[in-house]
Scaffold this active site. Structure first.
Site, mmCIF file in Angstrom:
data_model
loop_
_atom_site.group_PDB
_atom_site.id
_atom_site.type_symbol
_atom_site.label_atom_id
_atom_site.label_comp_id
_atom_site.label_asym_id
_atom_site.label_seq_id
_atom_site.Cartn_x
_atom_site.Cartn_y
_atom_site.Cartn_z
ATOM 1 N N GLY A 105 0.791 -1.230 0.000
ATOM 2 C CA GLY A 105 0.000 0.000 0.000
ATOM 3 C C GLY A 105 0.821 1.276 0.000
ATOM 4 O O GLY A 105 0.312 2.352 0.301
ATOM 5 N N GLY A 107 2.954 2.000 -2.753
ATOM 6 C CA GLY A 107 3.426 2.241 -4.117
ATOM 7 C C GLY A 107 4.631 1.410 -4.506
ATOM 8 O O GLY A 107 5.105 1.484 -5.643
ATOM 9 N N GLY A 109 4.788 -1.915 -4.677
ATOM 10 C CA GLY A 109 4.406 -3.024 -5.551
ATOM 11 C C GLY A 109 4.448 -2.585 -7.002
ATOM 12 O O GLY A 109 4.949 -3.302 -7.869
ATOM 13 N N ASP A 135 0.759 -15.871 -13.313
ATOM 14 C CA ASP A 135 -0.329 -16.696 -12.786
ATOM 15 C C ASP A 135 -0.846 -15.979 -11.550
ATOM 16 O O ASP A 135 -0.182 -15.965 -10.506
ATOM 17 C CB ASP A 135 0.177 -18.093 -12.415
ATOM 18 C CG ASP A 135 0.356 -18.966 -13.645
ATOM 19 O OD1 ASP A 135 -0.427 -18.810 -14.595
ATOM 20 O OD2 ASP A 135 1.297 -19.777 -13.660
ATOM 21 N N TYR A 145 -2.995 -6.853 -11.486
ATOM 22 C CA TYR A 145 -2.324 -6.966 -12.789
ATOM 23 C C TYR A 145 -3.117 -6.268 -13.900
ATOM 24 O O TYR A 145 -2.531 -5.704 -14.828
ATOM 25 C CB TYR A 145 -2.105 -8.434 -13.146
ATOM 26 C CG TYR A 145 -1.049 -9.115 -12.296
ATOM 27 C CD1 TYR A 145 0.216 -8.564 -12.155
ATOM 28 C CD2 TYR A 145 -1.320 -10.308 -11.636
ATOM 29 C CE1 TYR A 145 1.186 -9.186 -11.380
ATOM 30 C CE2 TYR A 145 -0.355 -10.940 -10.860
ATOM 31 C CZ TYR A 145 0.897 -10.370 -10.733
ATOM 32 O OH TYR A 145 1.850 -10.986 -9.971
HETATM 33 C C1 COA Z 1 -0.849 -7.284 -4.934
HETATM 34 C C2 COA Z 1 0.377 -6.625 -4.282
HETATM 35 C C3 COA Z 1 1.625 -7.088 -5.007
HETATM 36 C C4 COA Z 1 0.250 -5.088 -4.421
HETATM 37 O O1 COA Z 1 1.409 -4.473 -3.856
HETATM 38 P P1 COA Z 1 1.344 -3.048 -3.117
HETATM 39 O O2 COA Z 1 2.724 -2.641 -2.768
HETATM 40 O O3 COA Z 1 0.349 -3.104 -2.016
HETATM 41 O O4 COA Z 1 0.768 -2.145 -4.295
HETATM 42 P P2 COA Z 1 1.012 -0.571 -4.483
HETATM 43 O O5 COA Z 1 0.928 0.115 -3.178
HETATM 44 O O6 COA Z 1 2.230 -0.359 -5.306
HETATM 45 O O7 COA Z 1 -0.255 -0.196 -5.357
HETATM 46 C C5 COA Z 1 -0.155 0.367 -6.646
HETATM 47 C C6 COA Z 1 -1.568 0.658 -7.115
HETATM 48 O O8 COA Z 1 -2.284 -0.584 -7.244
HETATM 49 C C7 COA Z 1 -3.443 -0.553 -6.424
HETATM 50 N N1 COA Z 1 -3.611 -1.903 -5.881
HETATM 51 C C8 COA Z 1 -2.875 -2.506 -4.929
HETATM 52 N N2 COA Z 1 -3.317 -3.765 -4.731
HETATM 53 C C9 COA Z 1 -4.362 -3.941 -5.579
HETATM 54 C C10 COA Z 1 -5.251 -5.011 -5.838
HETATM 55 N N3 COA Z 1 -5.146 -6.178 -5.205
HETATM 56 N N4 COA Z 1 -6.192 -4.848 -6.788
HETATM 57 C C11 COA Z 1 -6.326 -3.681 -7.460
HETATM 58 N N5 COA Z 1 -5.503 -2.621 -7.250
HETATM 59 C C12 COA Z 1 -4.550 -2.750 -6.322
HETATM 60 C C13 COA Z 1 -3.177 0.498 -5.359
HETATM 61 O O9 COA Z 1 -4.377 1.042 -4.856
HETATM 62 C C14 COA Z 1 -2.356 1.518 -6.124
HETATM 63 O O10 COA Z 1 -3.208 2.321 -6.877
HETATM 64 P P3 COA Z 1 -3.169 3.952 -6.764
HETATM 65 O O11 COA Z 1 -1.772 4.324 -7.191
HETATM 66 O O12 COA Z 1 -4.220 4.402 -7.711
HETATM 67 O O13 COA Z 1 -3.437 4.229 -5.338
HETATM 68 C C15 COA Z 1 0.470 -6.933 -2.766
HETATM 69 O O14 COA Z 1 -0.739 -6.576 -2.148
HETATM 70 C C16 COA Z 1 0.755 -8.392 -2.465
HETATM 71 O O15 COA Z 1 1.908 -8.798 -2.475
HETATM 72 N N6 COA Z 1 -0.278 -9.178 -2.130
HETATM 73 C C17 COA Z 1 -0.106 -10.561 -1.705
HETATM 74 C C18 COA Z 1 0.508 -11.459 -2.763
HETATM 75 C C19 COA Z 1 -0.123 -11.343 -4.127
HETATM 76 O O16 COA Z 1 -1.349 -11.262 -4.267
HETATM 77 N N7 COA Z 1 0.716 -11.323 -5.176
HETATM 78 C C20 COA Z 1 0.280 -11.143 -6.549
HETATM 79 C C21 COA Z 1 0.794 -12.196 -7.410
HETATM 80 S S1 COA Z 1 -0.042 -13.761 -7.262
#
Ligand code: COA
Length: 172
Positions: A105, A107, A109, A135, A145
């Site tokens: 959360g 940025g 990711g 995947d 994604y």
């Molecule tokens: C999904 C994941 C990688 C996102 O990482 P993060 O560091 O929280 O994401 P960020 O903070 O960089 O978010 C970037 C943008 O994506 C959005 N975002 C984050 N997670 C999201 C989700 N699950 N669905 C839709 N949008 C999402 C954020 O709101 C942000 O948007 P904004 O710039 O308009 O506010 C992280 O939550 C995670 O690791 N989850 C568990 C494992 C997982 O699901 N991995 C994915 C591969 S299977």
């Protein structure tokens, strides 16, 4: 529109100095992979793991890359039209991608995903690859994604792809 690099973070190849045990993203399979399998897969040339870190030890996030191939018949017509008609199309697999809960959360990711896409694009200049494939572990991952242009494969909706041409436009 790649995210700008957070000043204190950098991306490194996974090494023994990194604290794999301290990583927790909320998805057990992704935590366990990093703890138990990633280093071994690296040694066996099955995948390469990159970690996001600010101090060279704690892992804020990680991803893996490896070579992959897609059946041409698994791709939608709109994509097939732009590809040579070989049965198998070379691709890059972003096999695992996760941020540690305490770093989600912020940025980071997005920054890490852009790093993975840029690296895939650069590698594709020397070893051809027509798409990045992921995947998605669940619907939440899928919606993450989708924000960056990944589309579901018609025959396997958890598998998503981003044409390398689209990746190139992100960094042009
Ligand atoms: C999904 C994941 C990688 C996102 O990482 P993060 O560091 O929280 O994401 P960020 O903070 O960089 O978010 C970037 C943008 O994506 C959005 N975002 C984050 N997670 C999201 C989700 N699950 N669905 C839709 N949008 C999402 C954020 O709101 C942000 O948007 P904004 O710039 O308009 O506010 C992280 O939550 C995670 O690791 N989850 C568990 C494992 C997982 O699901 N991995 C994915 C591969 S299977």
């Amino acid at each position: 529109m790649p995210a700008s690099p957070p000043p204190t973070f950098r991306v490194e190849l996974l090494g023994t100095q990194h604290d794999r045990g301290g990583f927790s993203c909320g998805v057990d399979a992704l935590d366990n992979y990093l703890r138990r399998q990633a280093a071994q897969d690296g040694r066996k040339h099955a995948s390469v793991t990159f970690v996001l870190t600010s101090d060279g030890r704690a892992i804020a996030g990680y991803y893996t890359l490896s070579q992959f191939s897609l059946r041409l018949s698994s791709l939608p017509d709109s994509v097939v039209r732009r590809l040579p008609k070989y049965p198998d199309i070379p691709a890059t697999l972003l096999g695992r991608f996760a941020m540690s809960v305490s770093f989600q959360g912020k940025g980071l990711g997005e920054f890490l995903l852009m790093d993975a896409l840029k690296r895939s694009l650069e590698a594709a200049k020397e070893i051809a690859s027509a798409a990045v494939v992921v995947d998605a572990k669940n619907d939440s991952a899928k919606s993450f994604y989708k924000r960056y242009g990944f589309a579901e494969l018609p025959e396997a909706s958890n598998r998503m792809f981003l044409p390398m041409a689209t990746t190139g436009q992100l960094f042009s």
